[in-house]
Design a protein around this motif. Structure first.
Motif, mmCIF file in Angstrom:
data_model
loop_
_atom_site.group_PDB
_atom_site.id
_atom_site.type_symbol
_atom_site.label_atom_id
_atom_site.label_comp_id
_atom_site.label_asym_id
_atom_site.label_seq_id
_atom_site.Cartn_x
_atom_site.Cartn_y
_atom_site.Cartn_z
ATOM 1 N N HIS A 35 -3.262 12.423 19.681
ATOM 2 C CA HIS A 35 -4.572 12.498 19.030
ATOM 3 C C HIS A 35 -4.486 11.888 17.626
ATOM 4 C CE1 HIS A 35 -2.507 16.271 17.973
ATOM 5 N NE2 HIS A 35 -3.099 16.121 16.813
ATOM 6 N N HIS A 36 -5.656 11.703 17.026
ATOM 7 C CA HIS A 36 -5.721 11.149 15.670
ATOM 8 C C HIS A 36 -5.404 12.234 14.647
ATOM 9 C CE1 HIS A 36 -8.156 8.134 17.831
ATOM 10 N NE2 HIS A 36 -7.617 7.323 16.953
ATOM 11 N N VAL A 37 -4.653 11.859 13.620
ATOM 12 C CA VAL A 37 -4.275 12.761 12.535
ATOM 13 C C VAL A 37 -4.700 12.113 11.217
ATOM 14 C CG1 VAL A 37 -2.333 13.870 11.360
ATOM 15 C CG2 VAL A 37 -2.298 13.585 13.851
ATOM 16 N N TRP A 38 -5.406 12.869 10.365
ATOM 17 C CA TRP A 38 -5.881 12.333 9.091
ATOM 18 C C TRP A 38 -4.728 12.191 8.101
ATOM 19 C CZ3 TRP A 38 -9.627 9.649 7.294
ATOM 20 C CH2 TRP A 38 -9.889 9.595 5.926
ATOM 21 N N VAL A 39 -4.638 11.025 7.447
ATOM 22 C CA VAL A 39 -3.675 10.759 6.384
ATOM 23 C C VAL A 39 -4.485 10.683 5.086
ATOM 24 C CG1 VAL A 39 -1.988 9.125 5.457
ATOM 25 C CG2 VAL A 39 -2.169 9.474 7.941
ATOM 26 N N GLU A 40 -4.157 11.538 4.128
ATOM 27 C CA GLU A 40 -4.909 11.610 2.877
ATOM 28 C C GLU A 40 -4.861 10.298 2.098
ATOM 29 O OE1 GLU A 40 -6.747 14.134 1.572
ATOM 30 O OE2 GLU A 40 -6.397 15.279 3.397
ATOM 31 N N GLY A 41 -5.944 10.016 1.372
ATOM 32 C CA GLY A 41 -5.981 8.870 0.471
ATOM 33 C C GLY A 41 -5.143 9.162 -0.770
ATOM 34 N N ARG A 42 -4.934 8.137 -1.582
ATOM 35 C CA ARG A 42 -4.121 8.320 -2.783
ATOM 36 C C ARG A 42 -4.481 7.254 -3.818
ATOM 37 N NH1 ARG A 42 -1.792 5.730 1.238
ATOM 38 N NH2 ARG A 42 -0.468 3.938 0.867
ATOM 39 N N TRP A 43 -4.081 7.478 -5.035
ATOM 40 C CA TRP A 43 -4.293 6.523 -6.120
ATOM 41 C C TRP A 43 -3.075 5.608 -6.254
ATOM 42 C CZ3 TRP A 43 -8.880 5.888 -8.250
ATOM 43 C CH2 TRP A 43 -9.793 6.918 -8.167
ATOM 44 N N HIS A 44 -3.347 4.324 -6.555
ATOM 45 C CA HIS A 44 -2.292 3.337 -6.821
ATOM 46 C C HIS A 44 -2.636 2.610 -8.104
ATOM 47 C CE1 HIS A 44 0.476 2.828 -3.409
ATOM 48 N NE2 HIS A 44 -0.523 3.243 -2.648
ATOM 49 N N ARG A 45 -1.630 2.108 -8.763
ATOM 50 C CA ARG A 45 -1.889 1.218 -9.907
ATOM 51 C C ARG A 45 -2.442 -0.095 -9.384
ATOM 52 N NH1 ARG A 45 -0.716 3.123 -14.520
ATOM 53 N NH2 ARG A 45 1.008 4.577 -14.625
ATOM 54 N N ALA A 46 -3.473 -0.592 -10.076
ATOM 55 C CA ALA A 46 -4.050 -1.887 -9.705
ATOM 56 C C ALA A 46 -2.984 -2.972 -9.843
ATOM 57 C CB ALA A 46 -5.243 -2.202 -10.599
ATOM 58 N N ARG A 47 -3.082 -3.971 -9.003
ATOM 59 C CA ARG A 47 -2.169 -5.117 -9.070
ATOM 60 C C ARG A 47 -2.974 -6.349 -9.438
ATOM 61 N NH1 ARG A 47 2.020 -4.403 -4.015
ATOM 62 N NH2 ARG A 47 2.644 -2.293 -4.555
ATOM 63 N N ARG A 48 -2.591 -6.979 -10.503
ATOM 64 C CA ARG A 48 -3.310 -8.157 -10.994
ATOM 65 C C ARG A 48 -3.361 -9.240 -9.922
ATOM 66 N NH1 ARG A 48 -1.130 -10.036 -16.348
ATOM 67 N NH2 ARG A 48 -2.253 -8.195 -16.994
ATOM 68 N N GLY A 49 -4.572 -9.764 -9.686
ATOM 69 C CA GLY A 49 -4.741 -10.844 -8.722
ATOM 70 C C GLY A 49 -4.734 -10.393 -7.273
ATOM 71 N N ARG A 50 -4.805 -9.079 -7.044
ATOM 72 C CA ARG A 50 -4.796 -8.543 -5.675
ATOM 73 C C ARG A 50 -5.847 -7.445 -5.537
ATOM 74 N NH1 ARG A 50 0.124 -9.696 -2.748
ATOM 75 N NH2 ARG A 50 1.453 -10.987 -4.052
ATOM 76 N N HIS A 51 -6.251 -7.202 -4.313
ATOM 77 C CA HIS A 51 -7.124 -6.063 -4.012
ATOM 78 C C HIS A 51 -6.598 -5.380 -2.753
ATOM 79 C CE1 HIS A 51 -8.936 -9.226 -1.501
ATOM 80 N NE2 HIS A 51 -9.285 -8.234 -0.709
ATOM 81 N N TRP A 52 -6.994 -4.133 -2.586
ATOM 82 C CA TRP A 52 -6.515 -3.346 -1.450
ATOM 83 C C TRP A 52 -7.400 -3.576 -0.245
ATOM 84 C CZ3 TRP A 52 -2.260 -0.909 -0.130
ATOM 85 C CH2 TRP A 52 -2.282 -0.094 0.994
ATOM 86 N N ARG A 53 -6.818 -3.933 0.869
ATOM 87 C CA ARG A 53 -7.538 -4.027 2.147
ATOM 88 C C ARG A 53 -7.205 -2.752 2.917
ATOM 89 N NH1 ARG A 53 -6.492 -9.186 5.183
ATOM 90 N NH2 ARG A 53 -7.956 -9.949 3.666
ATOM 91 N N GLU A 54 -8.233 -2.014 3.304
ATOM 92 C CA GLU A 54 -8.062 -0.704 3.929
ATOM 93 C C GLU A 54 -7.401 -0.783 5.304
ATOM 94 O OE1 GLU A 54 -11.638 1.601 4.047
ATOM 95 O OE2 GLU A 54 -12.203 0.986 2.033
ATOM 96 N N HIS A 55 -6.663 0.285 5.636
ATOM 97 C CA HIS A 55 -6.197 0.475 7.007
ATOM 98 C C HIS A 55 -7.458 0.665 7.852
ATOM 99 C CE1 HIS A 55 -2.171 1.252 5.437
ATOM 100 N NE2 HIS A 55 -2.668 2.189 4.651
ATOM 101 N N ARG A 56 -7.438 0.210 9.101
ATOM 102 C CA ARG A 56 -8.657 0.337 9.909
ATOM 103 C C ARG A 56 -8.319 0.278 11.396
ATOM 104 N NH1 ARG A 56 -7.930 -4.650 8.106
ATOM 105 N NH2 ARG A 56 -8.335 -6.420 9.456
ATOM 106 N N TRP A 57 -9.277 0.775 12.177
ATOM 107 C CA TRP A 57 -9.203 0.683 13.631
ATOM 108 C C TRP A 57 -10.212 -0.352 14.086
ATOM 109 C CZ3 TRP A 57 -5.811 3.082 16.801
ATOM 110 C CH2 TRP A 57 -5.043 4.102 16.249
ATOM 111 N N GLU A 58 -9.807 -1.233 14.988
ATOM 112 C CA GLU A 58 -10.710 -2.248 15.535
ATOM 113 C C GLU A 58 -10.812 -2.081 17.036
ATOM 114 O OE1 GLU A 58 -9.383 -6.118 14.402
ATOM 115 O OE2 GLU A 58 -9.841 -5.794 12.285
ATOM 116 N N ARG A 59 -12.016 -2.253 17.539
ATOM 117 C CA ARG A 59 -12.249 -2.178 18.983
ATOM 118 C C ARG A 59 -11.716 -3.451 19.619
ATOM 119 N NH1 ARG A 59 -14.836 1.734 22.379
ATOM 120 N NH2 ARG A 59 -14.776 0.720 24.376
#
Length: 74
Positions: A35-59
């Motif tokens: 079954h699916h288990v929730w993984v808590e979000g968290r804070w990270h230091r920003a990285r110059r010239g980068r952005h965070w792409r979220e984990h995701r499920w795709e059909r």
């Protein structure tokens, strides 16, 4: 990871940034083999010239596939 069970809706979390330039990495559901288990979000230091792409499920066809997120160049 591929599963036929769709992930539940994400959990919404509201919290304050712990330090300047903090980036919120949202939580996500992982599949533990039964079954699916929730993984808590968290804070990270920003990285110059980068952005965070979220984990995701795709059909994909009759199932769902987990796509790992991470830092990507702007």
């Amino acid at each position: 990871v591929v599963t036929v069970a769709p992930p539940p809706p994400p959990t919404v979390v509201v919290t304050r940034a712990p330090y300047p330039n903090a980036v919120w990495v949202p939580g996500y559901y992982r599949w533990n083999g039964r079954h699916h288990v929730w993984v808590e979000g968290r804070w990270h230091r920003a990285r110059r010239g980068r952005h965070w792409r979220e984990h995701r499920w795709e059909r994909r066809g009759d199932g769902w596939i987990f796509v790992t997120g991470g830092w990507v160049r702007d």
